[in-house]
Motif scaffolding. Sequence first.
Motif, PDB file in Angstrom:
ATOM      1  N   LEU A 198       0.849  -1.186   0.000  1.00 26.62           N
ATOM      2  CA  LEU A 198       0.000   0.000   0.000  1.00 26.62           C
ATOM      3  C   LEU A 198       0.887   1.240   0.000  1.00 26.62           C
ATOM      4  O   LEU A 198       1.774   1.368   0.842  1.00 26.62           O
ATOM      5  N   LEU A 199       0.647   2.125  -0.940  1.00 21.70           N
ATOM      6  CA  LEU A 199       1.449   3.332  -1.084  1.00 21.70           C
ATOM      7  C   LEU A 199       0.570   4.562  -0.917  1.00 21.70           C
ATOM      8  O   LEU A 199      -0.539   4.620  -1.467  1.00 21.70           O
ATOM      9  N   ALA A 242      -0.839   7.967  11.845  1.00 19.24           N
ATOM     10  CA  ALA A 242      -1.871   6.922  11.876  1.00 19.24           C
ATOM     11  C   ALA A 242      -1.343   5.606  11.338  1.00 19.24           C
ATOM     12  O   ALA A 242      -1.623   4.533  11.897  1.00 19.24           O
ATOM     13  N   VAL A 243      -0.579   5.665  10.253  1.00 15.58           N
ATOM     14  CA  VAL A 243      -0.028   4.428   9.687  1.00 15.58           C
ATOM     15  C   VAL A 243       0.989   3.813  10.635  1.00 15.58           C
ATOM     16  O   VAL A 243       0.995   2.597  10.876  1.00 15.58           O
ATOM     17  N   LYS A 279      -8.839   1.091   7.364  1.00 21.28           N
ATOM     18  CA  LYS A 279      -9.552  -0.077   6.838  1.00 21.28           C
ATOM     19  C   LYS A 279      -8.656  -0.943   5.969  1.00 21.28           C
ATOM     20  O   LYS A 279      -8.787  -2.170   5.943  1.00 21.28           O
ATOM     21  N   ARG A 280      -7.755  -0.311   5.248  1.00 22.52           N
ATOM     22  CA  ARG A 280      -6.943  -1.037   4.274  1.00 22.52           C
ATOM     23  C   ARG A 280      -5.672  -1.644   4.869  1.00 22.52           C
ATOM     24  O   ARG A 280      -5.099  -2.569   4.291  1.00 22.52           O
ATOM     25  N   LEU A 281      -5.218  -1.137   5.997  1.00 22.85           N
ATOM     26  CA  LEU A 281      -3.930  -1.569   6.541  1.00 22.85           C
ATOM     27  C   LEU A 281      -3.845  -3.050   6.909  1.00 22.85           C
ATOM     28  O   LEU A 281      -2.813  -3.684   6.667  1.00 22.85           O
ATOM     29  N   PRO A 282      -4.875  -3.653   7.515  1.00 19.25           N
ATOM     30  CA  PRO A 282      -4.690  -5.030   8.007  1.00 19.25           C
ATOM     31  C   PRO A 282      -4.314  -6.054   6.944  1.00 19.25           C
ATOM     32  O   PRO A 282      -3.661  -7.054   7.255  1.00 19.25           O
ATOM     33  N   ALA A 287      -8.692  11.397   5.584  1.00 20.76           N
ATOM     34  CA  ALA A 287      -8.353  10.165   4.861  1.00 20.76           C
ATOM     35  C   ALA A 287      -8.084   8.996   5.805  1.00 20.76           C
ATOM     36  O   ALA A 287      -8.088   7.833   5.379  1.00 20.76           O
ATOM     37  N   ILE A 288      -7.864   9.272   7.080  1.00 25.77           N
ATOM     38  CA  ILE A 288      -7.387   8.237   7.997  1.00 25.77           C
ATOM     39  C   ILE A 288      -8.361   7.070   8.175  1.00 25.77           C
ATOM     40  O   ILE A 288      -7.923   5.904   8.191  1.00 25.77           O
ATOM     41  N   PRO A 289      -9.674   7.273   8.316  1.00 28.85           N
ATOM     42  CA  PRO A 289     -10.565   6.110   8.456  1.00 28.85           C
ATOM     43  C   PRO A 289     -10.447   5.117   7.302  1.00 28.85           C
ATOM     44  O   PRO A 289     -10.405   3.897   7.533  1.00 28.85           O
TER      45      PRO A 289
END
Length: 282
Positions: free
Chosen positions: A31-32, A125-126, A99-102, A93-95
């Motif tokens: 993820l970029l 956040a990341v 969602k995508r990080l896991p 953008a954080i929410p």
Amino acid sequence: MNIFELDRLGVLSALPDRNPYGHKGTFGKVLLFCGSRGFTGAAYLAAMGALRAGAGLVYLGVPESIYAIEAVKLNEPVVFPLPEKDGKLSEEAIPEIRKRLPAMDAVLLGCGMGVSEGTLAVVRAVMENAACPVILDADGINVLSGHMDVLRGRQHPTILTPHDGEFLRVGGVLGNDRMTSAAAFAAEYGCILLLKGHRTCVTDGQTGYVNRTGNPGMAVGGSGDVLAGILTGLLGQGMAPLKAAACGAWLHGAAGDLCAAELGQYAMLPTDMLNALSRLLK
């Protein structure tokens, strides 16, 4: 500290095997978060660097105002828009990011993002939520100035890829021995440091790698974005972070050397380095 130097055989033998029964998910999901208004090329080069390094799935989050540009330029990555303020990612953008990080195996932030409160919020956040290696490049490093607490205590590997100016901006001290300077910073902040420049140094504070590939023709905007993408692609495939950083530096420089031999140092471009990777990795 033990210091090593990689060569072509050492790098190619360290690369992850390509499982003949594998699929796109087998070779890493990365993820970029890159780009901003006026800096669309950085996102393109980083995403393509990850793909050229062998990543199976590349997701690219960009400010919504440049989404259409990136979606047209990039065929292979999955590009998606995120909320912005003044052309840069915003805290809103954080929410969606969380969602995508896991599902991700590696995350890259910084290439062309710009310095803003939103950029810092996204980086923080990341760093707090990603259960995988994170690479901070360019503005992902610059926003840490005055906020170095973001690096401390993280449970997963973090790689920083500064040039000398960015290194000094976040409190690094450059002495006569660049490796010693890099190792001191890496040990203090618990990260892996890839200090770019002539004879790039890569270290986790205990072990170091000196890279001898590369040439002055690579001193052009966008070259570092390609490197950041390569690192992300290698990490996504499961390489150990320190070895991934060292091998990525070698591959990036070797691609630049191929371009210099074929095109000359004056005319070579970062996009040429992307194409040269295919010849190095076959």
